[in-house]
Design an enzyme around this catalytic site. Structure first.
Site, PDB file in Angstrom:
ATOM      1  N   GLU A 194     -39.848  19.388  15.281  1.00  0.00           N
ATOM      2  CA  GLU A 194     -40.729  18.033  15.622  1.00  0.00           C
ATOM      3  C   GLU A 194     -41.803  18.490  16.603  1.00  0.00           C
ATOM      4  O   GLU A 194     -41.963  17.913  17.543  1.00  0.00           O
ATOM      5  CB  GLU A 194     -40.027  16.934  15.937  1.00  0.00           C
ATOM      6  N   GLU A 343     -34.136  15.274   7.966  1.00  0.00           N
ATOM      7  CA  GLU A 343     -33.155  14.474   8.788  1.00  0.00           C
ATOM      8  C   GLU A 343     -33.412  12.959   8.117  1.00  0.00           C
ATOM      9  O   GLU A 343     -34.493  12.764   7.968  1.00  0.00           O
ATOM     10  CB  GLU A 343     -33.750  14.315  10.279  1.00  0.00           C
TER      11      GLU A 343
HETATM   12  C1  GLA Z   1     -35.217  13.278  15.767  1.00  0.00           C
HETATM   13  C2  GLA Z   1     -34.866  14.736  16.040  1.00  0.00           C
HETATM   14  C3  GLA Z   1     -33.353  14.789  16.156  1.00  0.00           C
HETATM   15  C4  GLA Z   1     -32.598  13.315  16.733  1.00  0.00           C
HETATM   16  C5  GLA Z   1     -33.184  12.194  15.792  1.00  0.00           C
HETATM   17  C6  GLA Z   1     -32.632  11.122  16.273  1.00  0.00           C
HETATM   18  O1  GLA Z   1     -35.599  13.478  14.281  1.00  0.00           O
HETATM   19  O2  GLA Z   1     -35.245  15.753  15.366  1.00  0.00           O
HETATM   20  O3  GLA Z   1     -33.144  15.876  16.822  1.00  0.00           O
HETATM   21  O4  GLA Z   1     -32.934  13.344  17.879  1.00  0.00           O
HETATM   22  O5  GLA Z   1     -34.500  12.168  16.143  1.00  0.00           O
HETATM   23  O6  GLA Z   1     -33.092   9.924  15.577  1.00  0.00           O
END
Ligand code: GLA
Length: 707
Positions: A194, A343
């Protein structure tokens, strides 16, 4: 906008790095180049056959004793998981001391996963640097906008502009790729995690100035494009140019966003290059984006990736199918091909206002919606929470006790369904006759000067997406310069920054017989975020529209409007339009409002040969937008993919292998009956050919041609 070519950028970057190395405070030397990474296996591996639809989870073996791994993987396999994403925050385990690498534990974790038919996506760990690194080289840490240097213990705490940090990042990525680039169980790579945090330090500022110099060549050019005679902003020296913080010159702010984009692109490429050099071509490289997040231009970054992926979180509340679908389509548009949900939330998150759980069946609903919009994989974050650390409360698939949580059952159902249906989906992807145009320059330009706080670009974009998705049952969301010839209808909800090259591209689309719809605020700015010295939507498109915008108004209260387009109101924003050609039709006029708008055109349209151009001057309420959208698809001869369905039922189509597959989702909590245009076979729950599909609440149907 003419972007820097990569070559020019690279030349610039090398000089910037040399420059910053000479000028930046350097408490200690940059890391020495490491020994060549040692591969475990050198022969290119044939690679595994991945399932057609993939279910996975983020797994952190480094949080647990090895004796636990077998049980985790057994439970994953039993639930039908076929991938784990591993390693993306494990730098301190991979390089416990500077230059000393330990991958033995990761070798064992990957091998054990392989024994359970679970493939691995390896994350490079550069979003979370080890403490030895930030302690010894504090210049790698980001400086926040208020001048405060980040402290260790979080993530995203290191500067993407730091030459030293890039070198450490390249080195760990190279070590990993050397070790796992031919590993048959490793199917791909995620760079960092991210991308987002930026730094406001002096070295970054110097790099920004160099970047501007490469782009503008002369200060005269920069001063002219930014209108710097305004408020005494004229720059006589590149070193005078600041990093914009808060309200600032719109030209400077737009270029800062582009600089950030190129910075992350380069940071990413630095890792991509070494991974490619040491890995099998079958291993993909991706990065996990964040939906509507606008910290950088995702189209630019995606150019170096094999596939786009994103992290799909609801946060507080429940699935709004249209907004989530928009974000899937946005991500698919980055590379105009299928993507991964890298994710998504297993039940709940830990960072929202209220971290409520999704209802029973909602996680499965989301998984199938993702597939419907072109995801080939859905991966949960995370398998199990570490006992300590900042995210103890986040939703998981296995609890603190190591046993399945109630949601495990639902995930296992998805696993079984993906396994059963996967082959049929192989080689298929969504197709559309309608595209929505999305670009970061326009979003940034509006965001810098919303003019009305209510002008939220996501909500405005969604106001078009929602009815059009329902009517067409398939949309693409693409960059304005994407090829458009395959579309009948192209809608640009707020194409605020509209350089001539884009206008010419859209003109060509209309002249080729397409229908272009421009929403409010379109065609107002040039590539430098300066006002165009012409009326909206700019001279090229005004000429074919036979009309333009006389004035814009931020609305205190909605303005009524009516006409063939429908009856309702404009809210937040209204533009007074003028039809300048005799054959320009007025589809709606404002009613009594602020006096200026009263009786004036709000929506105009004009045929252009076999094509058409329409301009919508206001942010329309849902009802009016729904009727205007119905007109748009009808006049553009766009057909729904399947046919009319009850409200709350979503239809997605994936095509390939010479056939269409429809995913039909009942997002409501009531049973719904769908009449099919011809007999089809529902494959998910099984059954013979039918012309009517009964879907229980939150149920999914997968429709194939009747044999
Ligand atoms: C983000 C991060 C993850 C985790 C999630 C929690 O997407 O990439 O590592 O912290 O948030 O929702």
């Amino acid at each position: 906008m003419k972007r820097l070519t990569y070559l020019a950028y690279w030349v610039f970057l090398c000089s910037a790095v040399i420059c910053s190395g000479a000028q930046a405070p350097s408490p200690s030397p940059a890391p020495k180049p490491s020994a060549r990474p040692r591969p475990l296996a050198t022969a290119p591996s044939p690679g595994p056959k991945l399932p057609g639809l993939i279910l996975g989870a983020a797994w952190y073996p480094e949080h647990w004793p090895e004796s636990r791994w077998e049980e985790d993987l057994r439970l994953m396999q039993e639930a039908g998981l076929h991938t784990v994403r591993v390693g993306e925050f494990a730098w301190s385990r991979m390089e416990p001391e500077e230059g000393k690498f330990d991958f033995a534990w990761l070798d064992r974790a990957v091998a054990l996963a392989g024994q359970h038919d679970i493939f691995v996506v390896l994350g490079t760990p550069t979003a979370a640097a080890p403490a030895w690194l930030t302690e010894k080289y504090p210049d790698t840490l980001v400086t926040e906008w208020n001048g405060r240097r980040a402290t260790h213990g979080n993530r995203g705490q290191c500067r993407p502009t730091s030459a030293r940090y890039r070198e450490f990042s390249r080195r760990i990525a190279e070590q990993m790729a050397g070790r796992f680039g031919h590993n048959p169980h490793v199917i791909g790579w995620q760079t960092d995690n991210e991308f987002g945090p930026v730094s406001y330090d002096e070295d970054t500022r110097r790099q920004f100035q160099q970047w501007l110099k490469a782009r503008y060549k002369t200060l005269d050019s920069l001063n002219q494009h930014w209108s710097t005679s305004y408020w005494s902003q004229t720059y006589n020296n590149w070193q005078e140019i600041p990093i914009p913080i808060g309200g600032h010159n719109p030209g400077l702010k737009l270029e800062w966003q582009r600089f950030i984009t190129d910075t992350f692109r380069d940071f990413n490429r630095n890792q991509v290059a070494v991974i490619r050099a040491h890995s099998d071509p079958r291993q993909f490289i991706t990065h996990n984006f964040m939906g509507w997040y606008d910290g950088f231009d995702h189209y630019v970054l995606s150019q170096d990736l094999d596939l786009a992926s994103w992290d799909d979180y609801i946060g507080t509340g429940h699935l709004d199918p249209a907004s989530n679908a928009l974000l899937h389509d946005l991500t698919r548009g980055f590379k105009r091909k299928n993507f991964w949900v890298m994710e998504t939330q297993p039940g709940s998150v830990n960072w929202a206002q209220v971290n409520n759980s999704l209802d029973r069946g909602e996680v499965r609903d989301m998984a199938w919606e993702a597939i419907g919009h072109g995801a080939d994989a859905v991966s949960y974050w995370q398998w199990r929470s570490a006992l300590g650390g900042q995210e103890q409360y986040h939703g998981t698939i296995v609890g603190a006790d190591g046993k399945p949580v109630p949601l495990y059952e639902e995930i296992a159902q998805i696993g079984k369904e993906f396994a059963r249906m996967g082959e049929g989906f192989r080689g298929t992807s969504p197709t559309a006759e309608t595209a929505l145009l999305q670009d970061y320059d326009s979003r940034w330009a509006i965001q810098f000067q919303r003019h009305s706080q209510g002008f939220d670009t996501f909500q405005h974009f969604l106001s078009y997406y929602r009815p059009l998705e329902t009517l067409t049952q398939g949309l693409d969301v693409v960059h304005p310069m994407a090829p458009l010839t395959a579309y009948r209808l192209v809608v640009a909800p707020h194409l605020n920054v509209l350089p001539d090259a884009v206008a010419d591209h859209l003109l060509e689309f209309v002249q080729g017989g397409g229908h272009l719809v421009l929403g409010p605020r379109s065609g107002m700015k040039d590539a430098y975020n300066a006002l165009l010295p012409s009326r909206q939507p700019g001279s090229i498109l005004s000429a074919i529209l036979g009309g333009d915008v006389r004035q814009y108004y931020a609305l205190e209260k909605p303005a009524p409007l009516s006409g063939p387009a429908g009856e309702g109101e404009a809210k937040i924003w209204a533009e007074m339009l003028e039809a300048t050609a005799p054959d320009t039709e007025v589809l709606a006029r404002y009613g009594k409002s602020n006096g200026w708008l009263d009786g004036q055109p709000a929506v105009i349209t004009r045929r252009v040969g076999a094509g058409r151009i329409t301009y919508v001057g206001g942010w329309l309420d849902d009802k009016t937008m729904a009727s205007l959208a119905a007109w748009m698809v009808q006049v553009s001869q766009v057909k729904p993919a399947l046919g009319a369905v009850p409200e709350g039922v979503e239809v997605c189509r994936r095509s390939g292998q010479g056939q269409d597959i429809f995913i039909v989702i009942n997002h409501t909590t009531e049973p719904q009956t769908i009449s099919l245009p011809h007999p089809m076979r529902e494959a998910l729950r099984g059954g013979g050919a039918t012309s009517s599909l009964l879907l229980p609440p939150r149920e999914v149907g997968v429709l194939l041609p009747a044999e």
